[in-house]
Scaffold this motif. Structure first.
Motif, PDB file in Angstrom:
ATOM      1  N   ASP A 192      -2.801  -0.448  48.472  1.00 48.22           N
ATOM      2  CA  ASP A 192      -2.432  -1.846  48.254  1.00 48.22           C
ATOM      3  C   ASP A 192      -1.485  -2.000  47.065  1.00 48.22           C
ATOM      4  OD1 ASP A 192      -4.401  -1.039  46.507  1.00 48.22           O
ATOM      5  OD2 ASP A 192      -5.350  -3.004  46.384  1.00 48.22           O
ATOM      6  N   GLY A 193      -0.281  -1.514  47.212  1.00 52.50           N
ATOM      7  CA  GLY A 193       0.727  -1.751  46.172  1.00 52.50           C
ATOM      8  C   GLY A 193       1.074  -0.548  45.334  1.00 52.50           C
ATOM      9  N   GLY A 194       0.254   0.479  45.381  1.00 55.30           N
ATOM     10  CA  GLY A 194       0.593   1.710  44.662  1.00 55.30           C
ATOM     11  C   GLY A 194       0.457   1.571  43.156  1.00 55.30           C
ATOM     12  N   ASP A 195       1.130   2.460  42.469  1.00 53.59           N
ATOM     13  CA  ASP A 195       1.129   2.495  41.005  1.00 53.59           C
ATOM     14  C   ASP A 195       1.539   1.128  40.446  1.00 53.59           C
ATOM     15  OD1 ASP A 195       1.718   2.923  38.306  1.00 53.59           O
ATOM     16  OD2 ASP A 195       2.777   4.813  38.657  1.00 53.59           O
ATOM     17  N   PRO A 196       0.719   0.534  39.553  1.00 52.08           N
ATOM     18  CA  PRO A 196       1.100  -0.765  38.975  1.00 52.08           C
ATOM     19  C   PRO A 196       2.457  -0.738  38.276  1.00 52.08           C
ATOM     20  CG  PRO A 196      -1.156  -0.204  38.381  1.00 52.08           C
ATOM     21  CD  PRO A 196      -0.582   0.996  39.071  1.00 52.08           C
ATOM     22  N   ALA A 197       2.938   0.442  37.883  1.00 53.23           N
ATOM     23  CA  ALA A 197       4.268   0.509  37.257  1.00 53.23           C
ATOM     24  C   ALA A 197       5.356   0.051  38.226  1.00 53.23           C
ATOM     25  CB  ALA A 197       4.563   1.927  36.766  1.00 53.23           C
ATOM     26  N   ARG A 198       5.066   0.091  39.522  1.00 52.45           N
ATOM     27  CA  ARG A 198       6.038  -0.449  40.506  1.00 52.45           C
ATOM     28  C   ARG A 198       6.229  -1.943  40.316  1.00 52.45           C
ATOM     29  NH1 ARG A 198       7.283   2.793  44.913  1.00 52.45           N
ATOM     30  NH2 ARG A 198       6.041   4.677  45.214  1.00 52.45           N
ATOM     31  N   ARG A 199       5.289  -2.583  39.617  1.00 49.29           N
ATOM     32  CA  ARG A 199       5.398  -4.028  39.394  1.00 49.29           C
ATOM     33  C   ARG A 199       5.860  -4.341  37.974  1.00 49.29           C
ATOM     34  NH1 ARG A 199       0.647  -3.308  42.308  1.00 49.29           N
ATOM     35  NH2 ARG A 199      -0.748  -3.660  40.548  1.00 49.29           N
TER      36      ARG A 199
END
Lengths: 406, 440
Positions: free
Chosen positions: A40-47
C-alpha cells in the motif's frame, strides 16, 4: 569491469532515509539489493519531497530516487502468512538483511534474528533503530531534530544569543546510514571469514553521541578538562588572523583557520605585503591579545573581501595556506569547475523523470567501479523475484495480488 | 568454550591518518577487530593530531589547553592530547622516518605484511614521500590503499586544504543550515564531512577487502570527503537537479513536520526539541500542554496550516516549556507518543539513563593521560560484542612488537635503528629544544 560487492545478496526491509542510505551504498558498489516494500504505497520516502516538477507522485520523489539507486523492488505484505514464508525463503539465500523498523516489529512478525538465524546461520542482520533494541527509551519516537539534540553536539551549534540550531535537512540520518553500511560490511566479512552470522543493534542515539562531528572531541575534552570545548559562540581566533564566515563581493566565505605563522602570507593575500614585518601587528601582545589591532586588521580584510568574489577569496586564500571555502548555493555547486572536472554528477535515466543529474560515486575504486542504475518502480521486480527465482506462476501472482500479499 | 573472533580479526591496517576523518575510519575498523598500526615519526611530529611537541604557554591558557588533562601538557604532551586520544583506541604506534632510505625500506616491509593502507593527508603528502599506490602496489600487489583528501586526488582543487567546515561550505551544506533570520556569518563550523568521511572510508576499504577475498586483487581508492558528504544533502541536490530550485535554510523547521522547533526550558541555557509528524501527534501535544482547543483552531487544524502558522504556535509551546525541566518534558511527551528530545549538554550526555543502561560508556586507563570515561563503540554486535580493548598508544609504544614480531628485525638491528632515531618514544625536537613562547 566487475563491481566490488558483486555476488553479495541483500534483503532490504528499510524505509525513509537511514536504512535506505545504508543499502544504497551496498547496491551502488555492486551488491544485489532486493527492496521489500509494503503493497500500500511502498517506502514512505516515495511520499517525501522534493518531487520532479513539483508533482507529488510516488515515482517522482527526488529523495527516493537518490536513495534507492541500483535496487530491485518487490511488494510484500509481511503481515500475511505467505508474506512471512516468502521473506524466509529470501532470507535463506541472502548474505545480509537490513531493517529499520521499530524494535517491536520484527519479533511481532516472527521474523526476528533468532527466527532467521534458524534458517540461515550465516546471515548478517542489521537492525537500525532510534534508540536501539534495549534500554528505557527503546519505544520512544525520534526525528532528525530530536536525534541531533540528544547526541550532545546540537547544544554547541549556533549563536549564544539564540536557540541551538540543527544541521541542514536530514543529514544525521544519512550519517547514521553511512555508519550502518560500514558496520554491515564489517560483520559480513566476519561472517564469511569466521563463519559467524549475527545481528547488529545500531542505535541512532549512540551513533549520534559517538559522532566524529565534534561529538567524540567534546566528550573527551570534557573528560580531560571538565570544560565544554564546543559552545555556541561566534568563532574566535587566538590571534588577529581571520577565522569564521566573512562577507565578500558576491556572498560569503568560510575561513577555517590556518597556522599561526601565517601573518606574512595573510598580508600577501590581502595585497598588503608592506605590513608583513610591521611590529605593530607582529609583537605578541598585539598579535594575540589586542582587540584594537584585531579591529584594524578586520577593517583591512573587509576592504579586500568586498573587492573579491567568494571563488576568488577561496582560491587566493588557499594559495596562501588558509583553509578557505566559498559558501556555495546548490546552483554554485552544480556549476563548480572542480566537481565538473571530476565528473562527480552523473546522469541517470528514469521512466517517470527522464534523465537527471544525480550525486555520483562516494569514492572511486581503481578496479571495481561504482554503478549508476536507477531506482526501481514500486513492485517492478515482482515477476522476476517471485516467478523466475521463487517458482511462483504468473497466475499465483494474480492471486497474491488479490489476497493483498503483494 | 572457544571465544568467537571479532569480524575483522586478522586484518592489518597501516594507519597514517590525521585530525578527524581518517582516524574515525580506523576507529570503526579497530572496534570491529582489525589490527591498526599507526605510523608516527620522531622527526616529523603530526602536530595536527598529537599536537605541538612543546606546547606554547599561550596555547595552554587559551582554548588549546582544554586538550590536556587538567590543562597540563606534561613532559610528553603528544601522549596526553585528546585530539589524538579521542580516536586512539586500539591503535599501535610505531616510529619510522620515511624521508630516509632506510625508513622507506622499513615501511615497505610493513606494507608487505599489511592488508590496508589508509591515509587522509593533503594530496601532496604521499607524492612527496613517494609512497603512492603506484609505488606501493609493486611492493605488495594485494594492498588496498585508500586516500581521502578533502577534495579528492584529481581536479583543480586537489591541493586545497580543508577541514569539515570549509569543505562543507563548498558543497552547499553551510548555505543550508543558517538561522532563517540571519546570514551565514551566524554559523558554527561543523564537521559532518569528517563523520561521514570516516564511515565511508571504512566502508570503502571493506568493499575492496571483499573483492580481494574473491579475487586476490588489491586496489586504490580515491575519496573526496566533500563529494561524499554531498550525498547527505539529497533533498537540496535533487531539487536543483529536478526543478532548478535553489533551496535556502530552513533553520530548525522541517517541511514534513509542524510544529517543529527548539523551545526554552527551566535552567541555564536549557532547551527541548519537539517535532510533530502528523495530526495524532499534534492532538497529543495539545492535550499534554493543556491547550486541547488548538486542535480545532483553523490555523492549526491540519498539517499545511500548522506549517504556515508555526510562528504563532511556537510562543504557545514555549509558554508551556519555559518553566519545566527538559527531561521531564521529554518523558511526558514521549509517553503521550509525541516526538521530543532534550538538547543535551555534553555534561548531561554522560548521565543519560538510556546510554548508561545500554552500557555505552567505557572506562579506559591510560598510563600518561589518566583514567577517563569514553564513548564506547557505536557499532553494537550481538554475538561478538564490541568493547574498547586497548587504550590509545603512547608515541612509539609498539615499536618492539612491530619491528621484531611483525617485521622480523633482530635485537641487534633494533638497537641500531634506535640509535639512528628511527625508533624512540620522544620527538627529536622535544629532546633538543627548550620551550619558548610562540611568536608569529
Amino acid at each position: 569491469m566487475p563491481h566490488a560487492l558483486e555476488g553479495v545478496s541483500v534483503i532490504d526491509l528499510t524505509h525513509h532515509i537511514a536504512g535506505p542510505y545504508c543499502t544504497k551504498l551496498l547496491a551502488d558498489y555492486g551488491a544485489e539489493v532486493i527492496k521489500v516494500e509494503r503493497p500500500d504505497g511502498g517506502d514512505p520516502a516515495r511520499r517525501m519531497g522534493p518531487f520532479f516538477h513539483n508533482d507529488p507522485h510516488p515515482e517522482k520523489s527526488g529523495l527516493f530516487l537518490h536513495l534507492n539507486t541500483n535496487k530491485r523492488s518487490i511488494t510484500l505484505n509481511l503481515k500475511t502468512a505467505l508474506g512471512k514464508g516468502i521473506l524466509k525463503d529470501l532470507a535463506r539465500e541472502a548474505d545480509i538483511l537490513v531493517e529499520n523498523f521499530h524494535p517491536r516489529v520484527m519479533p511481532r512478525l516472527g521474523l526476528d534474528y533468532p527466527a532467521l538465524e534458524q534458517i540461515n546461520p550465516r546471515l548478517v542482520m542489521t537492525s537500525i533503530s532510534n534508540f536501539g533494541h534495549t534500554g528505557p527509551y527503546r519505544d520512544y519516537k525520534m526525528s532528525e531534530i530530536t536525534a541531533y539534540a540528544m547526541g550532545g553536539v546540537m547544544h554547541g551549534t549556533g549563536m549564544p544569543d539564540k536557540e541551538p540550531i540543527k544541521l541542514a535537512l536530514t543529514v544525521e540520518q544519512f550519517y547514521s546510514g553511512n555508519v550502518a553500511a560500514s558496520a554491515t560490511l564489517g560483520a559480513f566479512i566476519g561472517a564469511q571469514v569466521h563463519g559467524i552470522g549475527q545481528q547488529l543493534d545500531l542505535a541512532i542515539m549512540e551513533m549520534q553521541t559517538g559522532n566524529q562531528d565534534r561529538g567524540i572531541a567534546s566528550l573527551m575534552t570534557y573528560q580531560y578538562s571538565g570544560e565544554p570545548s564546543h559552545q555556541r559562540r561566534r568563532e574566535f581566533s587566538r590571534s588577529i588572523l581571520p577565522t569564521g564566515v566573512y562577507p565578500c563581493a558576491d556572498g560569503y566565505v568560510q575561513f577555517a583557520g590556518g597556522p599561526l605563522s601565517r601573518w606574512g602570507r595573510f598580508c600577501h593575500m590581502i595585497d598588503r605585503p608592506d605590513l608583513a614585518n610591521d611590529a605593530h601587528f607582529t609583537t605578541p601582545e598585539n598579535f594575540f591579545a589586542s582587540p584594537e589591532v584585531k579591529q584594524e586588521v578586520e577593517t583591512m580584510l573587509y576592504a579586500w573581501l568586498f573587492q573579491h568574489t567568494k571563488q576568488e577569496v577561496m582560491e587566493k586564500g588557499q594559495e596562501y595556506g588558509y583553509l578557505t571555502g566559498a559558501i556555495n548555493t546548490m546552483e554554485d555547486v552544480f556549476n563548480d569547475s572542480h566537481l565538473a572536472a571530476r565528473e562527480f554528477f552523473v546522469e541517470i535515466d528514469h521512466p517517470f523523470t527522464g534523465p537527471l543529474q544525480y550525486p555520483g560515486a562516494n569514492f572511486k575504486m581503481s578496479e571495481t567501479p561504482w554503478r549508476a542504475g536507477r531506482a526501481p518502480l514500486l513492485g517492478e521486480h515482482n515477476r522476476e523475484v517471485y516467478c523466475d527465482r521463487l517458482g511462483f506462476s504468473p497466475e499465483d501472482l494474480v492471486r497474491m495480488r488479490e489476497q493483498g500479499v503483494i | 568454550m572457544t571465544t568467537m573472533k571479532l569480524p575483522l580479526e586478522g586484518i592489518r591496517v597501516i594507519d597514517m591518518t590525521i585530525v578527524w576523518a581518517g582516524p574515525f575510519a580506523t576507529v570503526l575498523l579497530g572496534d570491529m577487530g582489525a589490527e591498526l598500526i599507526r605510523v608516527d615519526s620522531l622527526q616529523h611530529p603530526d602536530v595536527n593530531t598529537r599536537g605541538q611537541p612543546i606546547v606554547p604557554p599561550a596555547q595552554i591558557s587559551g582554548g588549546g589547553g582544554l586538550q590536556y588533562p587538567n590543562r597540563d601538557p606534561g613532559p610528553r604532551p603528544w601522549n596526553r592530547n585528546t585530539q589524538f586520544n579521542q580516536t586512539g583506541r586500539h591503535k599501535k604506534s610505531f616510529t619510522v622516518d620515511l624521508q630516509r632510505p632506510k625508513g622507506r625500506e622499513i615501511f615497505f616491509r610493513l606494507v608487505r605484511q599489511s592488508d590496508i593502507f589508509l591515509e587522509n593527508n593533503a594530496a601532496d603528502v604521499v607524492e612527496n614521500l613517494d609512497i603512492t599506490y603506484e609505488v606501493l602496489s609493486k611492493v605488495n600487489p594485494h594492498l588496498i590503499m585508500m586516500s581521502l583528501p578533502a577534495f579528492g586526488g584529481t581536479g583543480p582543487y586537489r591541493h586545497f586544504k580543508a577541514v569539515g567546515a570549509n569543505m562543507e561550505a563548498v558543497v552547499g551544506h553551510t548555505w543550508l543550515r543558517t538561522y532563517p533570520d540571519s546570514d551565514p556569518t551566524s554559523t558554527t563550523p561543523v564537521f559532518l564531512a569528517d563523520a561521514c568521511g570516516g564511515a565511508s572510508a571504512a566502508f570503502a576499504v571493506l568493499a575492496a577487502l571483499q573483492y580481494r577475498i574473491k579475487t586476490g586483487r588489491g586496489q586504490h581508492i580515491d575519496m573526496s570527503q566533500s563529494e561524499n558528504v554531498m550525498h547527505c544533502l539529497s533533498q537540496a541536490v535533487m531539487d536543483y537537479s529536478m526543478n532548478g530550485r535553489v533551496q535556502g535554510t530552513m533553520g530548525n523547521r522541517d517541511p514534513a513536520r509542524a510544529p517543529q522547533g527548539v523551545y526554552p526550558c527551566a535552567g541555564e541555557d536549557s532547551w527541548v526539541t519537539i517535532s510533530c509528524g502528523n495530526d495524532e501527534e499534534f492532538r497529543a501535544l495539545c492535550a499534554a500542554i493543556g491547550q486541547p482547543s488548538l486542535v480545532v483552531d483553523p490555523r492549526f487544524a491540519d498539517s499545511v496550516s500548522r506549517y504556515r502558522n508555526q510562528d504563532v504556535l511556537d510562543p504557545i509551546i514555549s509558554g508551556w516549556t519555559r518553566d519545566k525541566v527538559h527531561y521531564d518534558i521529554f518523558h511526558t511527551l514521549q509517553k503521550a507518543e509525541v516526538t521530543a528530545g532534550p538538547v543535551l549538554k555534553v555534561s548531561e550526555v554522560f548521565h543519560d539513563p538510556h546510554l548508561l543502561d545500554r552500557g555505552f560508556w567505557e572506562t579506559i586507563s591510560h598510563p600518561e593521560a589518566g583514567t577517563h570515561v569514553n564513548p564506547g563503540p557505536i557499532i553494537e554486535l550481538t554475538k561478538t560484542p564490541l568493547h574498547i580493548r586497548a587504550a590509545p598508544p603512547l608515541l612509539g609504544q609498539h615499536n618492539e612488537y612491530v619491528y621484531k614480531e611483525v617485521l622480523g628485525y633482530s635485537d641487534q638491528e633494533y638497537q641500531q635503528l634506535a640509535a639512528q632515531d628511527f625508533i624512540g618514544d620522544t620527538y627529536v625536537v622535544a629532546r633538543t629544544q627548550q620551550a619558548t613562547p610562540a611568536s608569529p
